[in-house]
Write an enzyme that holds these catalytic residues in place. Sequence first.
Site, PDB file in Angstrom:
ATOM      1  N   SER A  44       0.875  -1.178   0.000  1.00 52.90           N
ATOM      2  CA  SER A  44       0.000   0.000   0.000  1.00 52.90           C
ATOM      3  C   SER A  44       0.907   1.221   0.000  1.00 52.90           C
ATOM      4  CB  SER A  44      -0.924  -0.013   1.223  1.00 52.90           C
ATOM      5  OG  SER A  44      -0.188   0.043   2.418  1.00 52.90           O
ATOM      6  N   HIS A 157      -2.894  -6.049   3.061  1.00 53.47           N
ATOM      7  CA  HIS A 157      -1.901  -6.984   3.590  1.00 53.47           C
ATOM      8  C   HIS A 157      -2.466  -8.368   3.884  1.00 53.47           C
ATOM      9  CE1 HIS A 157       0.781  -3.448   5.135  1.00 53.47           C
ATOM     10  NE2 HIS A 157       0.735  -3.536   3.821  1.00 53.47           N
ATOM     11  N   GLU A 166      -3.962  -2.647   9.632  1.00 45.74           N
ATOM     12  CA  GLU A 166      -3.138  -3.150  10.734  1.00 45.74           C
ATOM     13  C   GLU A 166      -3.795  -2.868  12.086  1.00 45.74           C
ATOM     14  OE1 GLU A 166       0.982  -1.963  10.692  1.00 45.74           O
ATOM     15  OE2 GLU A 166       0.917  -1.610   8.537  1.00 45.74           O
ATOM     16  N   GLU A 207       2.681  -9.039   6.920  1.00 46.01           N
ATOM     17  CA  GLU A 207       3.544  -8.529   7.979  1.00 46.01           C
ATOM     18  C   GLU A 207       3.531  -9.415   9.216  1.00 46.01           C
ATOM     19  OE1 GLU A 207       2.605  -4.419   8.570  1.00 46.01           O
ATOM     20  OE2 GLU A 207       3.326  -3.857   6.572  1.00 46.01           O
ATOM     21  N   ASP A 244      -3.487   1.098  11.874  1.00 43.61           N
ATOM     22  CA  ASP A 244      -3.100   1.691  10.599  1.00 43.61           C
ATOM     23  C   ASP A 244      -4.257   1.397   9.654  1.00 43.61           C
ATOM     24  OD1 ASP A 244      -2.157   2.509   8.168  1.00 43.61           O
ATOM     25  OD2 ASP A 244      -0.476   1.108   8.080  1.00 43.61           O
ATOM     26  N   GLU A 288      -3.102   5.636  12.423  1.00 52.11           N
ATOM     27  CA  GLU A 288      -2.289   6.019  11.261  1.00 52.11           C
ATOM     28  C   GLU A 288      -3.155   6.043  10.011  1.00 52.11           C
ATOM     29  OE1 GLU A 288       1.139   3.850   8.534  1.00 52.11           O
ATOM     30  OE2 GLU A 288       1.087   3.452  10.693  1.00 52.11           O
ATOM     31  N   ASP A 315       1.199   8.956   7.124  1.00 51.57           N
ATOM     32  CA  ASP A 315       2.107   8.155   6.289  1.00 51.57           C
ATOM     33  C   ASP A 315       1.950   8.564   4.827  1.00 51.57           C
ATOM     34  OD1 ASP A 315       3.673   6.256   5.009  1.00 51.57           O
ATOM     35  OD2 ASP A 315       2.329   4.588   5.413  1.00 51.57           O
ATOM     36  N   LYS A 340       9.732   6.241   6.504  1.00 50.44           N
ATOM     37  CA  LYS A 340      10.155   5.088   5.707  1.00 50.44           C
ATOM     38  C   LYS A 340      11.274   5.534   4.771  1.00 50.44           C
ATOM     39  CE  LYS A 340       5.538   2.969   5.601  1.00 50.44           C
ATOM     40  NZ  LYS A 340       4.337   2.738   4.749  1.00 50.44           N
ATOM     41  N   HIS A 368       9.021  -0.188   8.773  1.00 52.95           N
ATOM     42  CA  HIS A 368       9.362  -1.165   7.742  1.00 52.95           C
ATOM     43  C   HIS A 368       8.433  -0.992   6.543  1.00 52.95           C
ATOM     44  CE1 HIS A 368       6.024  -4.169   9.140  1.00 52.95           C
ATOM     45  NE2 HIS A 368       5.637  -2.907   9.214  1.00 52.95           N
ATOM     46  N   LYS A 391       7.721   0.603  13.897  1.00 52.38           N
ATOM     47  CA  LYS A 391       6.790  -0.381  13.347  1.00 52.38           C
ATOM     48  C   LYS A 391       7.592  -1.337  12.482  1.00 52.38           C
ATOM     49  CE  LYS A 391       3.100   0.404  11.094  1.00 52.38           C
ATOM     50  NZ  LYS A 391       2.149   0.970  10.095  1.00 52.38           N
TER      51      LYS A 391
END
Length: 435
Positions: A44, A157, A166, A207, A244, A288, A315, A340, A368, A391
């Site tokens: 994503s 994910h 998440e 993840e 997230d 997030e 993000d 990131k 990550h 994270k």
Amino acid sequence: MSQSIIQAVYSREILDSRGSPTIKTTVTVQSGITGVASVPSGASTGTHEALELRDGDPTRYFGKGVLKAVANVKNIISPQVIGMDSIQQEELDNLLIRLDGTAAKSNLGANAILSVSMAAAQASANTLGLPLFDYLGKRDKYRLPVPLVNILNGGSHADNNVDIQEFMIVPSGSSSFTEAIRAVAEVFHNLKKILKKNGYSTAVGDEGGFAPNLRSNEEALDLILESIQKAGYSQGKDIWLALDVAASEFFEDNCYVFKKSDGSRKDTGQMLEFYQALVKNYPIISIEDGFAEDDWDGWKAHTEALGHKIQLVGDDIFVTNIERFQEGIKRKIANSILIKLNQIGTLTETTATVKLAQEKGYSTVISHRSGETEDTFIADLSVALDAGQIKTGSLSRSERVAKYNRLLEIEEDLGDRGTYFGTTAFSRFLSSQSF
């Protein structure tokens, strides 16, 4: 001649945790010492991120090969950086930026550029006989970050019916990083038992978090709270929750469409009501990407409504880009930024964004990507930059656990030189919580 003068740069195509190609680079300096770095890849991704250069050849890896990026290191970057001092990180990174010549690093590829930037830093640390965090941080005392650990996956994910990407647990009440990881592991294994007991799948997503089909997004939170209790910890004291949402992934025609679950459509106001209810009913300390990457008005309303109560992490809206982040600061958007390395492409630019955030009172979360490698660079970076939070996925899949294991090593090696961020990372919000 300085022992840190770059003598050779070599790159190769390797595979990330999803079995897709990525780039690995080795920088060798005059002393014969090397630095090695592998670059991750996101699923994503924000549209404003620096470009991850792919080959586009459908006969190799479905077009995802990175031989062009490898060739750019070999043919363009290597001849220019050989003879430079690897310790001069900013000078090296600025050269890489000039060689590319585009804001999005679309000529050479952010993956090619970043692999050299990271490998050079590692080579410098190795040359000086310093752990990477000490080379980058240059401080007497350090703090270990609070991990935001993804234990249940949805969104892009996972192949399930959960919209939120998440669901994380935050062991900020622990006394040390070592104890924090123990707490997370115990909750994680209790969650597996609870899922299995209820007839849910215990397969994991990209993840490492579990990825079952559930009745609702709220059920995911309920299962996690049950796991925290079963593990013997207190919600909202020992362990908090974080989300997230990755809202950009389901933003369509100015609405947020929960297409993986019930198909409901929510406008900005309804999304805000959704988050307010979650924060009221659950010990959520961080959200997030609650709104889409270009929904500045949604983000503004989000910040005004919840920014004094919980951490709101940008993000996709910021993508570690200092110019977009400066716009966010100007508009008073969010109160935290996700960091990131591969969103921007060099260590120097990443560090500058972190420092700006800290100057402006924003918290920082080193992160990550969903397509990872065993490289542990971000673990050291989180300590070096005093980021406060990290994270890096769940406590399964070796590419995730490698970062946690590195932080365990760092804490042990630091001894009295190290402390754990703990509740300090969220001190401004904890007084507003009733859990």
